[in-house]
Design a protein around this motif. Sequence first.
Motif, PDB file in Angstrom:
ATOM      1  N   ALA A  49       0.838  -1.199   0.000  1.00 17.77           N
ATOM      2  CA  ALA A  49       0.000   0.000   0.000  1.00 17.77           C
ATOM      3  C   ALA A  49       0.877   1.254   0.000  1.00 17.77           C
ATOM      4  O   ALA A  49       1.829   1.355   0.786  1.00 17.77           O
ATOM      5  CB  ALA A  49      -0.917   0.011   1.218  1.00 17.77           C
ATOM      6  N   VAL A  50       0.550   2.191  -0.878  1.00 14.10           N
ATOM      7  CA  VAL A  50       1.267   3.458  -0.998  1.00 14.10           C
ATOM      8  C   VAL A  50       0.257   4.589  -0.852  1.00 14.10           C
ATOM      9  O   VAL A  50      -0.785   4.592  -1.518  1.00 14.10           O
ATOM     10  CB  VAL A  50       1.986   3.570  -2.359  1.00 14.10           C
ATOM     11  CG1 VAL A  50       2.635   4.946  -2.510  1.00 14.10           C
ATOM     12  CG2 VAL A  50       3.024   2.469  -2.521  1.00 14.10           C
ATOM     13  N   CYS A  51       0.568   5.552   0.011  1.00 13.20           N
ATOM     14  CA  CYS A  51      -0.313   6.698   0.238  1.00 13.20           C
ATOM     15  C   CYS A  51       0.357   7.972  -0.260  1.00 13.20           C
ATOM     16  O   CYS A  51       1.498   8.263   0.108  1.00 13.20           O
ATOM     17  CB  CYS A  51      -0.638   6.841   1.723  1.00 13.20           C
ATOM     18  SG  CYS A  51      -1.707   8.260   2.114  1.00 13.20           S
ATOM     19  N   THR A  52      -0.358   8.719  -1.109  1.00 11.88           N
ATOM     20  CA  THR A  52       0.113  10.046  -1.512  1.00 11.88           C
ATOM     21  C   THR A  52      -0.414  11.053  -0.491  1.00 11.88           C
ATOM     22  O   THR A  52      -1.580  11.415  -0.505  1.00 11.88           O
ATOM     23  CB  THR A  52      -0.366  10.393  -2.933  1.00 11.88           C
ATOM     24  OG1 THR A  52      -1.782  10.177  -3.033  1.00 11.88           O
ATOM     25  CG2 THR A  52       0.344   9.518  -3.963  1.00 11.88           C
ATOM     26  N   LEU A  53       0.484  11.460   0.398  1.00 10.57           N
ATOM     27  CA  LEU A  53       0.138  12.296   1.553  1.00 10.57           C
ATOM     28  C   LEU A  53       0.517  13.740   1.220  1.00 10.57           C
ATOM     29  O   LEU A  53       1.617  14.193   1.516  1.00 10.57           O
ATOM     30  CB  LEU A  53       0.890  11.782   2.779  1.00 10.57           C
ATOM     31  CG  LEU A  53       0.462  12.265   4.164  1.00 10.57           C
ATOM     32  CD1 LEU A  53      -0.968  11.875   4.468  1.00 10.57           C
ATOM     33  CD2 LEU A  53       1.411  11.700   5.223  1.00 10.57           C
ATOM     34  N   PHE A  54      -0.390  14.460   0.588  1.00 12.91           N
ATOM     35  CA  PHE A  54      -0.091  15.800   0.088  1.00 12.91           C
ATOM     36  C   PHE A  54      -0.800  16.852   0.933  1.00 12.91           C
ATOM     37  O   PHE A  54      -2.026  16.886   0.986  1.00 12.91           O
ATOM     38  CB  PHE A  54      -0.508  15.931  -1.377  1.00 12.91           C
ATOM     39  CG  PHE A  54       0.499  15.360  -2.334  1.00 12.91           C
ATOM     40  CD1 PHE A  54       1.006  14.080  -2.174  1.00 12.91           C
ATOM     41  CD2 PHE A  54       0.950  16.109  -3.405  1.00 12.91           C
ATOM     42  CE1 PHE A  54       1.939  13.552  -3.048  1.00 12.91           C
ATOM     43  CE2 PHE A  54       1.875  15.595  -4.299  1.00 12.91           C
ATOM     44  CZ  PHE A  54       2.374  14.319  -4.123  1.00 12.91           C
ATOM     45  N   PHE A  55       0.006  17.709   1.552  1.00 12.86           N
ATOM     46  CA  PHE A  55      -0.515  18.831   2.337  1.00 12.86           C
ATOM     47  C   PHE A  55      -0.479  20.128   1.539  1.00 12.86           C
ATOM     48  O   PHE A  55      -0.794  21.193   2.069  1.00 12.86           O
ATOM     49  CB  PHE A  55       0.291  18.989   3.627  1.00 12.86           C
ATOM     50  CG  PHE A  55       0.204  17.794   4.543  1.00 12.86           C
ATOM     51  CD1 PHE A  55      -0.842  17.653   5.431  1.00 12.86           C
ATOM     52  CD2 PHE A  55       1.168  16.795   4.486  1.00 12.86           C
ATOM     53  CE1 PHE A  55      -0.929  16.547   6.267  1.00 12.86           C
ATOM     54  CE2 PHE A  55       1.095  15.689   5.316  1.00 12.86           C
ATOM     55  CZ  PHE A  55       0.044  15.561   6.212  1.00 12.86           C
ATOM     56  N   GLU A  56      -0.055  20.048   0.269  1.00 12.75           N
ATOM     57  CA  GLU A  56      -0.055  21.179  -0.653  1.00 12.75           C
ATOM     58  C   GLU A  56      -0.682  20.724  -1.970  1.00 12.75           C
ATOM     59  O   GLU A  56      -0.649  19.538  -2.301  1.00 12.75           O
ATOM     60  CB  GLU A  56       1.385  21.644  -0.956  1.00 12.75           C
ATOM     61  CG  GLU A  56       1.974  22.625   0.011  1.00 12.75           C
ATOM     62  CD  GLU A  56       3.260  23.221  -0.552  1.00 12.75           C
ATOM     63  OE1 GLU A  56       3.495  24.408  -0.285  1.00 12.75           O
ATOM     64  OE2 GLU A  56       4.020  22.520  -1.231  1.00 12.75           O
ATOM     65  N   VAL A  76      -3.113   1.968  -4.029  1.00 13.22           N
ATOM     66  CA  VAL A  76      -2.850   3.397  -3.891  1.00 13.22           C
ATOM     67  C   VAL A  76      -3.957   4.075  -3.095  1.00 13.22           C
ATOM     68  O   VAL A  76      -5.144   3.931  -3.414  1.00 13.22           O
ATOM     69  CB  VAL A  76      -2.715   4.066  -5.264  1.00 13.22           C
ATOM     70  CG1 VAL A  76      -2.373   5.542  -5.110  1.00 13.22           C
ATOM     71  CG2 VAL A  76      -1.657   3.357  -6.106  1.00 13.22           C
ATOM     72  N   LEU A  77      -3.553   4.796  -2.051  1.00 11.22           N
ATOM     73  CA  LEU A  77      -4.487   5.577  -1.250  1.00 11.22           C
ATOM     74  C   LEU A  77      -4.187   7.048  -1.469  1.00 11.22           C
ATOM     75  O   LEU A  77      -3.035   7.486  -1.340  1.00 11.22           O
ATOM     76  CB  LEU A  77      -4.351   5.265   0.240  1.00 11.22           C
ATOM     77  CG  LEU A  77      -4.825   3.912   0.770  1.00 11.22           C
ATOM     78  CD1 LEU A  77      -3.806   2.827   0.438  1.00 11.22           C
ATOM     79  CD2 LEU A  77      -5.025   3.981   2.278  1.00 11.22           C
ATOM     80  N   GLY A  78      -5.205   7.827  -1.817  1.00 15.62           N
ATOM     81  CA  GLY A  78      -5.048   9.263  -1.976  1.00 15.62           C
ATOM     82  C   GLY A  78      -5.445   9.992  -0.704  1.00 15.62           C
ATOM     83  O   GLY A  78      -6.376   9.581  -0.005  1.00 15.62           O
ATOM     84  N   PHE A  79      -4.738  11.074  -0.384  1.00 13.78           N
ATOM     85  CA  PHE A  79      -5.017  11.868   0.810  1.00 13.78           C
ATOM     86  C   PHE A  79      -5.216  13.305   0.379  1.00 13.78           C
ATOM     87  O   PHE A  79      -4.372  13.871  -0.322  1.00 13.78           O
ATOM     88  CB  PHE A  79      -3.860  11.770   1.798  1.00 13.78           C
ATOM     89  CG  PHE A  79      -3.924  12.750   2.946  1.00 13.78           C
ATOM     90  CD1 PHE A  79      -4.611  12.426   4.102  1.00 13.78           C
ATOM     91  CD2 PHE A  79      -3.296  13.987   2.865  1.00 13.78           C
ATOM     92  CE1 PHE A  79      -4.684  13.331   5.165  1.00 13.78           C
ATOM     93  CE2 PHE A  79      -3.362  14.891   3.914  1.00 13.78           C
ATOM     94  CZ  PHE A  79      -4.054  14.555   5.058  1.00 13.78           C
ATOM     95  N   ASP A  80      -6.304  13.895   0.775  1.00 16.64           N
ATOM     96  CA  ASP A  80      -6.610  15.285   0.446  1.00 16.64           C
ATOM     97  C   ASP A  80      -6.690  16.075   1.746  1.00 16.64           C
ATOM     98  O   ASP A  80      -7.619  15.894   2.543  1.00 16.64           O
ATOM     99  CB  ASP A  80      -7.939  15.366  -0.308  1.00 16.64           C
ATOM    100  CG  ASP A  80      -8.297  16.788  -0.719  1.00 16.64           C
ATOM    101  OD1 ASP A  80      -7.533  17.715  -0.401  1.00 16.64           O
ATOM    102  OD2 ASP A  80      -9.338  16.964  -1.373  1.00 16.64           O
ATOM    103  N   ALA A  81      -5.690  16.938   1.966  1.00 21.12           N
ATOM    104  CA  ALA A  81      -5.627  17.688   3.226  1.00 21.12           C
ATOM    105  C   ALA A  81      -6.883  18.527   3.442  1.00 21.12           C
ATOM    106  O   ALA A  81      -7.333  18.704   4.582  1.00 21.12           O
ATOM    107  CB  ALA A  81      -4.391  18.578   3.244  1.00 21.12           C
ATOM    108  N   ALA A  82      -7.475  19.039   2.353  1.00 18.63           N
ATOM    109  CA  ALA A  82      -8.630  19.930   2.486  1.00 18.63           C
ATOM    110  C   ALA A  82      -9.843  19.221   3.060  1.00 18.63           C
ATOM    111  O   ALA A  82     -10.717  19.863   3.660  1.00 18.63           O
ATOM    112  CB  ALA A  82      -8.980  20.529   1.127  1.00 18.63           C
ATOM    113  N   THR A  83      -9.915  17.899   2.900  1.00 22.37           N
ATOM    114  CA  THR A  83     -11.065  17.154   3.412  1.00 22.37           C
ATOM    115  C   THR A  83     -10.671  16.156   4.496  1.00 22.37           C
ATOM    116  O   THR A  83     -11.433  15.236   4.804  1.00 22.37           O
ATOM    117  CB  THR A  83     -11.763  16.399   2.261  1.00 22.37           C
ATOM    118  OG1 THR A  83     -10.824  15.508   1.640  1.00 22.37           O
ATOM    119  CG2 THR A  83     -12.301  17.367   1.230  1.00 22.37           C
TER     120      THR A  83
END
Length: 310
Positions: A49-56, A76-83
């Motif tokens: 498992a790979v997470c794209t941990l983007f705070f920008e 693949v897990l996507g991360f959206d800081a805004a939500t």
Amino acid sequence: MTEQTDSEGRLRHLLTLEGLPREALVALLDRAGAFADGFDARDALAGTAVCTLFFEPSTRTRLSFQRAAQRLGADVLGFDAATSSTTKGETARDTLRNIEAMGVRGFVVRHSGDGAVAELAAAAKAGTTLVNAGDGRSAHPTQGLLDMLTLRQALGEDFASRRFVIVGDVKHSRVARSDLHALRTLGAGEIRICGPASLLPGDDTLAGCTVTHDLDAALDGVDAVMMLRLQRERMEEGLVASLDDYHRDYGLTAGRLRRASADAVVLHPGPMNRGVEISDEVADGPQSLILRQVANGVAVRMAVLEALLA
């Protein structure tokens, strides 16, 4: 800073290209070249498992990492800081720890703070690996790698007789810093830097480079022109008089590009401010490798994820 390698010299994290041994950098480029040529490794990360941990915000980097992980067979897990719960006050470290607890081993992290990814790597548990997808002004190692792959494809692997120029807002650019680390490691013959004094760093970032504020002179006979985006979100007011003035003095036009060598290539990390740092005729012209950079981003990120997680 957190060590990038383990006790046996293997990459554990990729945080910066600074200090990365030449053999390690070249090995990543060679592997990325194979992926760019169509080498199939669809099962290399099956079950990982790979997470794209983007705070920008990000377009090219986030999507190409996701595409790279998918092509290697990863989940693949996507991360959206805004939500995410960061809007409720959760720290980046707690976010990382919680996603780790779900069985995620690989994290691709973008953050606005200088050194933030290294701090998260230091907090990660054994067996977790982090890739810096851009932190503050400090580093963007996979962008540096994809730029080097693009240059190798166009100019060959021997950089010693080549002349390179980086133009624009070096002061605020993590891309420029990673490109400089890589160019030095690969033995670039000459590195020129051009930009207004207000947008050039005052530390030792430019050590060994030829610095000028005259773009016409900087372009004379160069083999590669590496344009930078104006990082207006990171700069204080007043560093640029106006966008029109900036384009007049530091914008790359077809007329100016003729001062470079006849087969010179043009790079830009995106997103482009057309009509500011680069004209349409250059961005879309025959010497532009900008879309090849985007394509190579997937290949480079496949090589990095495979090296760290396979």
